[in-house]
Every structure is written in structure tokens, then in C-alpha cells.
Design a protein around this motif. Structure first.
Motif, PDB file in Angstrom:
ATOM      1  N   ASN A  32      56.721  41.535  38.210  1.00 15.92           N
ATOM      2  CA  ASN A  32      57.956  41.607  37.402  1.00 15.92           C
ATOM      3  C   ASN A  32      58.096  42.898  36.602  1.00 15.92           C
ATOM      4  N   THR A  48      52.937  46.308  33.152  1.00 12.08           N
ATOM      5  CA  THR A  48      51.955  45.234  33.041  1.00 12.08           C
ATOM      6  C   THR A  48      50.552  45.649  33.496  1.00 12.08           C
ATOM      7  N   LYS A  93      44.491  45.412  42.308  1.00 11.39           N
ATOM      8  CA  LYS A  93      45.290  44.722  43.326  1.00 11.39           C
ATOM      9  C   LYS A  93      46.657  44.398  42.748  1.00 11.39           C
ATOM     10  N   GLY A 107      43.092  38.952  46.155  1.00 11.16           N
ATOM     11  CA  GLY A 107      42.811  38.854  44.717  1.00 11.16           C
ATOM     12  C   GLY A 107      41.602  37.966  44.462  1.00 11.16           C
ATOM     13  N   GLU A 117      46.442  37.016  31.149  1.00 11.68           N
ATOM     14  CA  GLU A 117      47.766  37.270  30.564  1.00 11.68           C
ATOM     15  C   GLU A 117      48.746  36.480  31.416  1.00 11.68           C
TER      16      GLU A 117
HETATM   17  P1  NAD Z   1      51.165  35.046  40.484  1.00 13.99           P
HETATM   18  O1  NAD Z   1      50.204  34.267  39.658  1.00 13.99           O
HETATM   19  O2  NAD Z   1      51.810  34.391  41.629  1.00 13.99           O
HETATM   20  O3  NAD Z   1      50.451  36.349  41.086  1.00 13.99           O
HETATM   21  C1  NAD Z   1      49.863  37.338  40.270  1.00 13.99           C
HETATM   22  C2  NAD Z   1      48.809  38.073  41.065  1.00 13.99           C
HETATM   23  O4  NAD Z   1      47.726  37.188  41.368  1.00 13.99           O
HETATM   24  C3  NAD Z   1      49.298  38.629  42.400  1.00 13.99           C
HETATM   25  O5  NAD Z   1      48.750  39.913  42.589  1.00 13.99           O
HETATM   26  C4  NAD Z   1      48.716  37.634  43.393  1.00 13.99           C
HETATM   27  O6  NAD Z   1      48.506  38.170  44.675  1.00 13.99           O
HETATM   28  C5  NAD Z   1      47.394  37.290  42.742  1.00 13.99           C
HETATM   29  N1  NAD Z   1      46.798  36.016  43.163  1.00 13.99           N
HETATM   30  C6  NAD Z   1      47.420  34.904  43.642  1.00 13.99           C
HETATM   31  N2  NAD Z   1      46.513  33.928  43.880  1.00 13.99           N
HETATM   32  C7  NAD Z   1      45.295  34.419  43.531  1.00 13.99           C
HETATM   33  C8  NAD Z   1      43.975  33.892  43.514  1.00 13.99           C
HETATM   34  N3  NAD Z   1      43.712  32.647  43.914  1.00 13.99           N
HETATM   35  N4  NAD Z   1      42.970  34.682  43.091  1.00 13.99           N
HETATM   36  C9  NAD Z   1      43.214  35.936  42.647  1.00 13.99           C
HETATM   37  N5  NAD Z   1      44.441  36.498  42.648  1.00 13.99           N
HETATM   38  C10 NAD Z   1      45.473  35.749  43.072  1.00 13.99           C
HETATM   39  O7  NAD Z   1      52.223  35.632  39.442  1.00 13.99           O
HETATM   40  P2  NAD Z   1      53.540  36.473  39.762  1.00 13.99           P
HETATM   41  O8  NAD Z   1      54.539  35.571  40.374  1.00 13.99           O
HETATM   42  O9  NAD Z   1      53.183  37.719  40.470  1.00 13.99           O
HETATM   43  O10 NAD Z   1      54.005  36.894  38.296  1.00 13.99           O
HETATM   44  C11 NAD Z   1      54.834  36.117  37.489  1.00 13.99           C
HETATM   45  C12 NAD Z   1      54.043  35.447  36.385  1.00 13.99           C
HETATM   46  O11 NAD Z   1      53.361  36.439  35.641  1.00 13.99           O
HETATM   47  C13 NAD Z   1      54.923  34.738  35.373  1.00 13.99           C
HETATM   48  O12 NAD Z   1      54.334  33.504  35.041  1.00 13.99           O
HETATM   49  C14 NAD Z   1      54.897  35.663  34.158  1.00 13.99           C
HETATM   50  O13 NAD Z   1      55.138  35.041  32.947  1.00 13.99           O
HETATM   51  C15 NAD Z   1      53.531  36.212  34.249  1.00 13.99           C
HETATM   52  N6  NAD Z   1      53.407  37.476  33.524  1.00 13.99           N
HETATM   53  C16 NAD Z   1      52.659  37.493  32.376  1.00 13.99           C
HETATM   54  C17 NAD Z   1      52.554  38.667  31.649  1.00 13.99           C
HETATM   55  C18 NAD Z   1      51.713  38.722  30.397  1.00 13.99           C
HETATM   56  O14 NAD Z   1      51.409  39.824  29.958  1.00 13.99           O
HETATM   57  N7  NAD Z   1      51.325  37.627  29.793  1.00 13.99           N
HETATM   58  C19 NAD Z   1      53.210  39.820  32.087  1.00 13.99           C
HETATM   59  C20 NAD Z   1      53.962  39.765  33.247  1.00 13.99           C
HETATM   60  C21 NAD Z   1      54.042  38.573  33.959  1.00 13.99           C
END
Ligand code: NAD
Length: 500
Positions: free
Chosen positions: A149, A154, A172, A208, A245
Motif C-alpha cells: 500500500n 513502509t 522481500k 516470505g 507492523e
Molecule cells: P499481507 O499480510 O497480505 O502481505 C504482506 C507481506 O507478507 C507480503 O510481502 C507477502 O508476500 C508476505 N507474506 C504473506 N504470507 C507470508 C508468510 N506466511 N510468511 C512470510 N511472509 C508472508 O499484507 P498486504 O495485503 O500486503 O498489506 C496490507 C496490510 O498491511 C494491511 O492490513 C495494512 O494495515 C498493513 N500495513 C500496516 C502498516 C504498519 O506500519 N502498521 C503499514 C502498511 C500496511
């Protein structure tokens, strides 16, 4: 080849995947799906690179980070185009996140020595023959897993601080934004060609997960709460520390004396910009009953000027992940079915790609639209008797990332009562742009902190050293200790700490 959108559930390792524009479905890049063996090899290379990077010292690293920041800044337009291609967001929004990220690279490089460098500590009266120092050493190799996003702001919130602290990083990026990740890593490697200090690995969740299991010294994860839990469980096997996060359900509180125009503007921008796909985006508003109607009217009026689209006149773009459309639709439909009203938008606002602004009122507090992260351009507004009720309701979710208070007289007081990692007063999301402030959440929003001094310390381990300057007149740590020494110590401690 595997298409990114919608996310395939079982991508084949060893193949490649396409990164698609969410606005046009056009292929904007093709990247490898790295296997566990690829990831392990990258981590091995990083271990060697980490030693060299550490040997440069704070000043050597600060100089490289300064140059990297310069390259990113001079090529800002190019970076913003890559962000737009992969996320669909307007160029101006891409620029905003990149500008904040540049500030963080600058701060981390400039302040690492001050925060992490060797410092003297008082040794205390009993140990006054000792000289005490503490320093913060790098962890080694940090694995950074990022979302899509804010694909610049981030991950750089972890990467810049981990690098400044002396670690090598294996990064990654999200499968939706691998091109942005590659751009950032390539720019760094132009400045630091000597060793693979910052490496890119690409792929889906499986890649990941391989990074989590690879034996890195810490995982800095930003993404959904559900994935954060999986990462933490996997990291437990190797006792790898993690920063999580995760998601949010950020509230805005509007007090009776608030500047209502400013509060309405912040609500509309905070809720709808980036199509609501902001972890610290506004999802709920609690307004004092005396100003509720006036505030709602202002939000409705301001929302009329906001539209999703990919043309130059649109304020925000498409949903980056088509699967999120179903979540947004479900939250709106559930809110309406349970007595809520849509003053702007509604169920029809959710299209095939774009979601138009939606303002909901009278939504029950226990509904999904109030309790779960919607991650779309919707907002609920609720009337409260007073600000105590506002605080109670704001705190009544499992999340606790950011929050905003609009109040002239009680801003600091209300901010202190909110169970969130960050609060901004009388302006939206300001804490994210202040590089010296820590960023992170509580509860389901995760733990650990990036940014600022806390963010540097997250990527370092403290090393305590006590050096004897002279032999103590009273020797305590020896079997040769005499009984009269123990009597003397008992007297001394009573004088020092025994007062009623
Ligand atoms: P996601 O959890 O689907 O994916 C995030 C990352 O994790 C991707 O790179 C993905 O490939 C990886 N991933 C997925 N499964 C994994 C596993 N089992 N092991 C290791 N890595 C894995 O999240 P998204 O859809 O990319 O992002 C949106 C979310 O991120 C929303 O919930 C948003 O609130 C949150 N977000 C939080 C912050 C913060 O600073 N707190 C900032 C931005 C986004």
C-alpha cells in the motif's frame, strides 16, 4: 507465468510472476519467485556483507545513506511512476510517501551514532571502582517483509534504520509491488557496489516464509495481522525476534470546541486518500453530540468533491488488490443491513476496480465496519455524549495503531488516553512525517517500533561493558570476603536505601 492479481494461492517456486497495473491489468514487470534455497543463499551473502558494512562505522554508513538519499531524491519522478504503475495511486500521492521516506533515510543516517554509539553510564556508589559503558551493536542480517500500500515509505521505515544500525538487509517486497522494491535496491547498490548489503528477493507468501525460517537475526514485517501471526509462529522455531507492523482501525475524535472544517477535511482525506488502503487511515469518527450534525454536513459536502479514477481529475486510484473489493462490499452491506445509513456512497460505490467515497452513520459499534479493518475508502461517524464516551468507544477494538484528536482545550489529555501507538492532534497523520517519533502499534496492530531512536534500537543489541578502574576497598565478589565486610555492606545499604 503467474499473474499477480488476483493472488494465486499456490504459486510455483522457481517460476516467474507478472506485476500488473491495477488500473489497466497491463504487465508492468516480471520477477522471479525465489525458492527457499535462493533465500538461504541471499542470507549467506548478506552475512559476509554485514561484516563489511559494520566495519565502515557510523560515519562511513551515514555517508553512503546520504548518497543513496540523494539518488532517490534526484530520481523522484521516476520512482513515483513505478509506484503509480504498480499501485495505481496518483503521482502526487506517490511523491508524498517517497518524500517522507527520504526524510527517514536522512534521519537514520544522521542520528545513528548519537543513538547507538558508545556511552558512559553511572556505575553507582557500590560499584564506584568500575567504569560502565553501553553500546548498540548491529544484529547481523535483518529480513524485511513489506506490503504494497505504501511500497516506498513502509519498507524503508525498517530498511533505512536497519542499515544505519549496521545490519545487512534481505528485502522481500509485496508480490504486488516488486518493481518498487527492485528500484530502491538498485539505487542503493549503485552507491554501495562493494558488497550485497541490501538484497532483493521476490515472490509470494512462501518466499516470505522462507525468509522467516532462514536464520536471519530479526524479521521486520509490515502487513496484515493474519500474516503477522503466521510469521511470529514460524519465527518461534528459531527464536528469531520479530517486529510486527500490522493493520489498524484508526479513530478520529472530534471535541465540542474543535475546528470542524479542519476535522472534516482530515476525515475526508484520511479516509479516502490512497483508496482507504492506509494502515493509519481514518476508519471511524466519534463526534461530540453538540457538533455532530454540523460536522457530518461538512464531511458530506467535502466528500462530494472526491472521486476515484485513473484520470488526472481523480483524487485517488483503484483498489490495488481486487480481493479487497469483497471485504469493503461486505462491511458496507453488513452496516446497512444492521440499521446503518450511507450519507455518501453505499453498496453501489463498490465497482469492479474502484470504490467511490462512502460515509456511514448509525452503524452498530459491534459491526464489522466498526471493528474490522476495512482498508477501503469508507468511514463510519458516530455521535457521542462526551469525550469520555468517545475515548471508550475508540479504544474498544482489538487494534491500536494510530489516532487523531480534534480539540482546542483537551488535545493532549485525550491523546494520552487513547490506546494507540501514535496520536496526532488537530491535523491528520502528522506523527508519520516526524522522523524522530517512533511508529508502531498495540494489540492486533502489532509491536516493536520503527522510526526515530526507538527504530534504530530495534535493529541493534545492547552491549554492556563494566571495566574495573581500581581494586575496590570492600571486595564483594570473592570467597576471601570477610564477615566484617558483610556487616559493613548491610550497614551501607541501610544508610543508602533503608529510610522510612
Ligand atoms: P499481507 O499480510 O497480505 O502481505 C504482506 C507481506 O507478507 C507480503 O510481502 C507477502 O508476500 C508476505 N507474506 C504473506 N504470507 C507470508 C508468510 N506466511 N510468511 C512470510 N511472509 C508472508 O499484507 P498486504 O495485503 O500486503 O498489506 C496490507 C496490510 O498491511 C494491511 O492490513 C495494512 O494495515 C498493513 N500495513 C500496516 C502498516 C504498519 O506500519 N502498521 C503499514 C502498511 C500496511
Amino acid at each position: 507465468m503467474t499473474a499477480v492479481q488476483p493472488k494465486p494461492s499456490t504459486p510455483a517456486v522457481g517460476e516467474t510472476f507478472d506485476s500488473l497495473s491495477p488500473a489497466t491489468d497491463e504487465v508492468v514487470g516480471t520477477y522471479p519467485i525465489h525458492s527457499a534455497a535462493d533465500v538461504e543463499a541471499a542470507v549467506e551473502r548478506a552475512r559476509v556483507a554485514a561484516e563489511w558494512w559494520d566495519s565502515l562505522g557510523f560515519d562511513g554508513r551515514a555517508e553512503r545513506l546520504r548518497k543513496w538519499k540523494g539518488v532517490v531524491t534526484r530520481r523522484l519522478a521516476q520512482l513515483c511512476q513505478v509506484v503509480r504503475d504498480e499501485t495505481g495511486k496518483p503521482i502526487a500521492d506517490a511523491q508524498l510517501e517517497a518524500v517522507l521516506a527520504i526524510e527517514h533515510i536522512a534521519w537514520a543516517g544522521k542520528n545513528a551514532r548519537k543513538v547507538l554509539g558508545k556511552k558512559k553510564r553511572p556505575a553507582g556508589l557500590l560499584m564506584s571502582n568500575q567504569s560502565a559503558t553501553v553500546e548498540y551493536q548491529p544484529l547481523g542480517v535483518v529480513g524485511v517483509i513489506g506490503p504494497w500500500n505504501y511500497p516506498v515509505f513502509t519498507p524503508l521505515g525498517s530498511i533505512a534504520y536497519a542499515l544505519a544500525a549496521g545490519n545487512a538487509v534481505v528485502f522481500k517486497p509485496s508480490e504486488c509491488t516488486p518493481g518498487v522494491g527492485k528500484w530502491l535496491v538498485d539505487a542503493f547498490n549503485e552507491i554501495v557496489p562493494e558488497a550485497p548489503v541490501l538484497q532483493l528477493i521476490t515472490g509470494f507468501g512462501e518466499t516470505g516464509a522462507a525468509l522467516t525460517r532462514s536464520g536471519v537475526n530479526k524479521i521486520a514485517f509490515t502487513g496484515s495481522t493474519a500474516t503477522g501471526k503466521k510469521i511470529m509462529a514460524a519465527a518461534a522455531d528459531t527464536l528469531t525476534p520479530v517486529i510486527i507492523e500490522a493493520g489498524g482501525k484508526d479513530p478520529v475524535l472530534v471535541d465540542v470546541d474543535a475546528d470542524l472544517d479542519a476535522a472534516a477535511d482530515a476525515t475526508v482525506w484520511g479516509a479516502f486518500s490512497n483508496s482507504g488502503q492506509t494502515c493509519i487511515g481514518v476508519e471511524r469518527v466519534y463526534v461530540h453530540e453538540k457538533v455532530h450534525d454540523e460536522f457530518v454536513a461538512k464531511v458530506v459536502e467535502k466528500s462530494k468533491g472526491v472521486r476515484a479514477g485513473s484520470d488526472a481529475g481523480a483524487q485517488y486510484g483503484p483498489m490495488t488488490m481486487p480481493s479487497q473489493l469483497n471485504v469493503v462490499r461486505r462491511h458496507i452491506e453488513d452496516a446497512l443491513a444492521r440499521g446503518g445509513k450511507a450519507l455518501v456512497g453505499g453498496a453501489d460505490a463498490v465497482g469492479d476496480r474502484y470504490v467511490q467515497p462512502t460515509v456511514l452513520v448509525d452503524v452498530p459499534e459491534d459491526s464489522e465496519a466498526v471493528q474490522e479493518e476495512t482498508f477501503g475508502p469508507t468511514v463510519t461517524i458516530a455521535k457521542v455524549r462526551d469525550m469520555d464516551e468517545a475515548v471508550e468507544k475508540a479504544n474498544n477494538t482489538k487494534y491500536g495503531l494510530g489516532s487523531t484528536v480534534f480539540s482546542k482545550a483537551r488535545g493532549m489529555e485525550l491523546a494520552g488516553k487513547l490506546r494507540t501507538g501514535m496520536t496526532s492532534i488537530n491535523a491528520p497523520l502528522s506523527f508519520a512525517g516526524i522522523a524522530s517519533l517512533p511508529f508502531g502499534g498495540v494489540g492486533d496492530s502489532g509491536f516493536g517500533r520503527i522510526h526515530g531512536a526507538d527504530g534504530l534500537r530495534e535493529f541493534a543489541r545492547s552491549k554492556a561493558i563494566a571495566r574495573q578502574k581500581f581494586t575496590a576497598p570492600i571486595a564483594l565478589t570473592t570467597f576471601a570476603r570477610k564477615e566484617k565486610t558483610d556487616v559493613l555492606v548491610a550497614k551501607l545499604i541501610t544508610i543508602l536505601h533503608g529510610k522510612r
